[in-house]
Every structure is written in structure tokens, then in C-alpha cells.
Motif scaffolding. Sequence first.
Motif, mmCIF file in Angstrom:
data_model
loop_
_atom_site.group_PDB
_atom_site.id
_atom_site.type_symbol
_atom_site.label_atom_id
_atom_site.label_comp_id
_atom_site.label_asym_id
_atom_site.label_seq_id
_atom_site.Cartn_x
_atom_site.Cartn_y
_atom_site.Cartn_z
ATOM 1 N N LYS A 47 3.796 -11.670 -31.648
ATOM 2 C CA LYS A 47 5.208 -11.972 -31.414
ATOM 3 C C LYS A 47 5.462 -13.475 -31.495
ATOM 4 N N PRO A 48 6.646 -13.877 -31.970
ATOM 5 C CA PRO A 48 6.972 -15.310 -31.975
ATOM 6 C C PRO A 48 7.033 -15.860 -30.542
ATOM 7 N N GLU A 49 6.862 -17.166 -30.447
ATOM 8 C CA GLU A 49 6.770 -17.812 -29.144
ATOM 9 C C GLU A 49 7.997 -17.541 -28.254
ATOM 10 N N THR A 50 9.183 -17.584 -28.845
ATOM 11 C CA THR A 50 10.394 -17.367 -28.039
ATOM 12 C C THR A 50 10.386 -15.973 -27.403
ATOM 13 N N GLU A 51 9.892 -15.007 -28.157
ATOM 14 C CA GLU A 51 9.841 -13.646 -27.630
ATOM 15 C C GLU A 51 8.817 -13.531 -26.495
ATOM 16 N N ARG A 52 7.689 -14.235 -26.685
ATOM 17 C CA ARG A 52 6.660 -14.194 -25.636
ATOM 18 C C ARG A 52 7.164 -14.864 -24.362
ATOM 19 N N ALA A 53 7.908 -15.967 -24.546
ATOM 20 C CA ALA A 53 8.483 -16.649 -23.377
ATOM 21 C C ALA A 53 9.453 -15.714 -22.653
ATOM 22 N N ALA A 54 10.250 -14.977 -23.420
ATOM 23 C CA ALA A 54 11.216 -14.046 -22.814
ATOM 24 C C ALA A 54 10.486 -12.919 -22.082
ATOM 25 N N LEU A 55 9.355 -12.498 -22.632
ATOM 26 C CA LEU A 55 8.583 -11.440 -21.970
ATOM 27 C C LEU A 55 7.977 -11.936 -20.658
ATOM 28 N N VAL A 56 7.580 -13.200 -20.633
ATOM 29 C CA VAL A 56 7.047 -13.759 -19.384
ATOM 30 C C VAL A 56 8.173 -13.854 -18.339
ATOM 31 N N ASP A 57 9.381 -14.228 -18.781
ATOM 32 C CA ASP A 57 10.540 -14.181 -17.867
ATOM 33 C C ASP A 57 10.697 -12.772 -17.301
ATOM 34 N N ILE A 63 1.484 -4.526 -0.394
ATOM 35 C CA ILE A 63 0.866 -5.652 -1.110
ATOM 36 C C ILE A 63 1.389 -5.711 -2.548
ATOM 37 N N ALA A 64 1.747 -6.912 -2.966
ATOM 38 C CA ALA A 64 2.067 -7.154 -4.377
ATOM 39 C C ALA A 64 0.809 -7.746 -5.013
ATOM 40 N N ALA A 65 0.263 -7.050 -6.018
ATOM 41 C CA ALA A 65 -1.045 -7.435 -6.572
ATOM 42 C C ALA A 65 -0.929 -8.525 -7.632
ATOM 43 N N HIS A 66 -2.043 -9.170 -7.893
ATOM 44 C CA HIS A 66 -2.221 -10.128 -9.001
ATOM 45 C C HIS A 66 -0.899 -10.630 -9.589
ATOM 46 N N LEU A 67 -0.277 -11.558 -8.877
ATOM 47 C CA LEU A 67 1.094 -11.983 -9.190
ATOM 48 C C LEU A 67 1.276 -12.589 -10.573
ATOM 49 N N ASP A 68 0.206 -13.126 -11.142
ATOM 50 C CA ASP A 68 0.349 -13.701 -12.495
ATOM 51 C C ASP A 68 -0.647 -13.089 -13.478
ATOM 52 N N LEU A 69 -0.644 -11.776 -13.519
ATOM 53 C CA LEU A 69 -1.583 -11.038 -14.385
ATOM 54 C C LEU A 69 -1.483 -11.471 -15.854
ATOM 55 N N ALA A 77 -2.348 -14.944 -25.196
ATOM 56 C CA ALA A 77 -1.070 -14.938 -25.912
ATOM 57 C C ALA A 77 0.118 -15.112 -24.973
ATOM 58 N N LEU A 78 -0.106 -14.905 -23.685
ATOM 59 C CA LEU A 78 0.999 -15.031 -22.718
ATOM 60 C C LEU A 78 0.801 -16.231 -21.782
ATOM 61 N N GLN A 79 -0.239 -17.001 -22.040
ATOM 62 C CA GLN A 79 -0.501 -18.176 -21.189
ATOM 63 C C GLN A 79 0.434 -19.321 -21.546
ATOM 64 N N GLY A 80 0.738 -20.133 -20.522
ATOM 65 C CA GLY A 80 1.498 -21.370 -20.752
ATOM 66 C C GLY A 80 3.004 -21.187 -20.679
ATOM 67 N N PHE A 81 3.474 -19.991 -20.411
ATOM 68 C CA PHE A 81 4.918 -19.759 -20.331
ATOM 69 C C PHE A 81 5.430 -19.694 -18.888
ATOM 70 N N ALA A 82 4.528 -19.500 -17.939
ATOM 71 C CA ALA A 82 4.954 -19.424 -16.531
ATOM 72 C C ALA A 82 5.397 -20.803 -16.062
ATOM 73 N N THR A 83 6.482 -20.837 -15.305
ATOM 74 C CA THR A 83 7.039 -22.117 -14.861
ATOM 75 C C THR A 83 7.091 -22.174 -13.332
ATOM 76 N N GLU A 84 7.296 -23.377 -12.832
ATOM 77 C CA GLU A 84 7.449 -23.541 -11.389
ATOM 78 C C GLU A 84 8.614 -22.701 -10.874
ATOM 79 N N SER A 85 9.652 -22.590 -11.678
ATOM 80 C CA SER A 85 10.812 -21.791 -11.265
ATOM 81 C C SER A 85 10.427 -20.306 -11.099
#
Length: 258
Positions: free
Chosen positions: A129-139, A156-162, A168-176
Motif C-alpha cells: 500500500k502507498p504510504e498515505t494509506e498505511r498512515a491512515a490505517l495506523v490512525d 486488559i487492553a493488550a499490546h497497545l502498539d501491535l 510496513a506499519l512502523q514509523g506512523f504512530a505519533t505522540e498524539s
Amino acid sequence: MIDHDYHAHSMYSDGRLLRQMVEAASEAGLSGIGISDHCIISERDAMIEVRNDIGFTFDLTYERRRSAIERLRETYDIEIYDAVEIDYDPRDEDAIDAFLGEANFQYAIGSVHNLENVNVHYESYFAEKPETERAALVDEYFEKVVGLVDSELFEIAAHLDLIERNPALQGFATESHYRQVAEALERSRTITELNAGRILDDYGEYHPSPSFLDILQEYNVSVTVGTDSHTPEALIDRIPHVAGWFEERGIEPTELSV
Ligand SMILES: [Zn+2]
Ligand SMILES: [Zn+2]
């Protein structure tokens, strides 16, 4: 010193024999082990297919496991908790609520494992998937995690950042994203876990990642222990690592009242 591990699997989903997992927990010096087998509860065709493809049947076999746990309790000098790990999606809330009400586990773990009904581990699916789509999926992933916490269905909420396990999904998670999850946990009965599922493997980090954990600590979010072990060896190897982590941070893992 780690007393409890609330997140381990048995052959009732994709782990090893129940008895082996309990023996490993004993050997690791724990006084309580939670067996939280995977369970997919959904009336949506796509997730019914996923459940059937993987071969998960725990929604049908949990009573058998319960009777096995009861017998093991007579043999082993360790608390064995009758728990479950359920895939969360907002569209499945009513079905999950009904199942949990009927099955009456000691506690339930909620997990976001899927995006577009595909497991987030599936690297090539997301890599195409293109980067913009991957970023949207991480959102979307973090929106689902907030929904999971707000649903109040789970202890319990498990593995919060699975998603971080998948390059391919790394680097899109933000402080927000992290703050949205921390705020949800702050207003909920749901707590989270230090998930050691990949600490000694290729990924080599806990879930949540160190920067996510720093933010959770700002909000005084409670953290319990989940080795997410599927084999006795993994459980035995991970417990000392987890103990070291809590010692280093100078905090105590939270114990569930079960
Ligand atoms: Zn999981
Ligand atoms: Zn798990």
C-alpha cells in the motif's frame, strides 16, 4: 519480582498443552497464570472466515478448558485463571458483550489484531500500500484501540502498539495517538499490559514501545504483566526479562482482582 502473568495461550487456541503452560509458570516462580486463549466473536462474514481459516474454536470449547483448569488446580500449587483474549472491532461490540456475559470468564483481554480484517502481522499485504494509506490505517488502528478501551468490555487492553511489529506499519504512530490511548485508559476501568510477546525475538521491544510507555506513565496508567507466551520455553525465558524491566523502572506491576 513478578508474581502474575495474565496473558498466555494454550492449545485451546495457538499455544501448547495447558498442563505444560501451567508447569512453566510454576517453574518460573509465578503464583498466578492467566490462560487467555484467542477467541473471535463476530457475526461479520469476513471475521467468521478469518476464524475458520485460522482454526480457532475457543468460542465452542471454553467449557472444556474450564473443566481442565479445574482439574489442574487440584494438582498445581498456583492460581490458574480462566481468561480469554478477544479480537476487538467496534462492529462486534454487541456480540462480544453477549458472549462474555454468557461465558463468564474471570477476566477478558481485548486486542486489536486486524485492519481491513487482515492480521497486522501480514507484512506483504500492508507493504504494497502507498504510504498515505498505511498512515491512515495506523490512525484507524489507534482509533480502534481507543474504542476497545472505551467499550469497557475488557479488564486488559493488550499490546497497545501491535502494528510496530510490522515493518510496513512502523514509523506512523505519533505522540498524539499515544495520548489519545493514554486519555482513554485514564477514564476507563481497563488497564494495559507490558506485553513481552516479541521481546526476545526479531522485534526486540515490549508493547508498548518505550516512548509510548513514557506517555502512559505521565497519565499514571496501570500496567500489568502479559508474556503472551505460546510455549513453555517462551514463558520461562520472558519472566526474568519482564522482572528486570519493572525493577529498572522502579514500578510495581498491577495485579487484577480476580
Ligand atoms: Zn494478541
Ligand atoms: Zn496473546
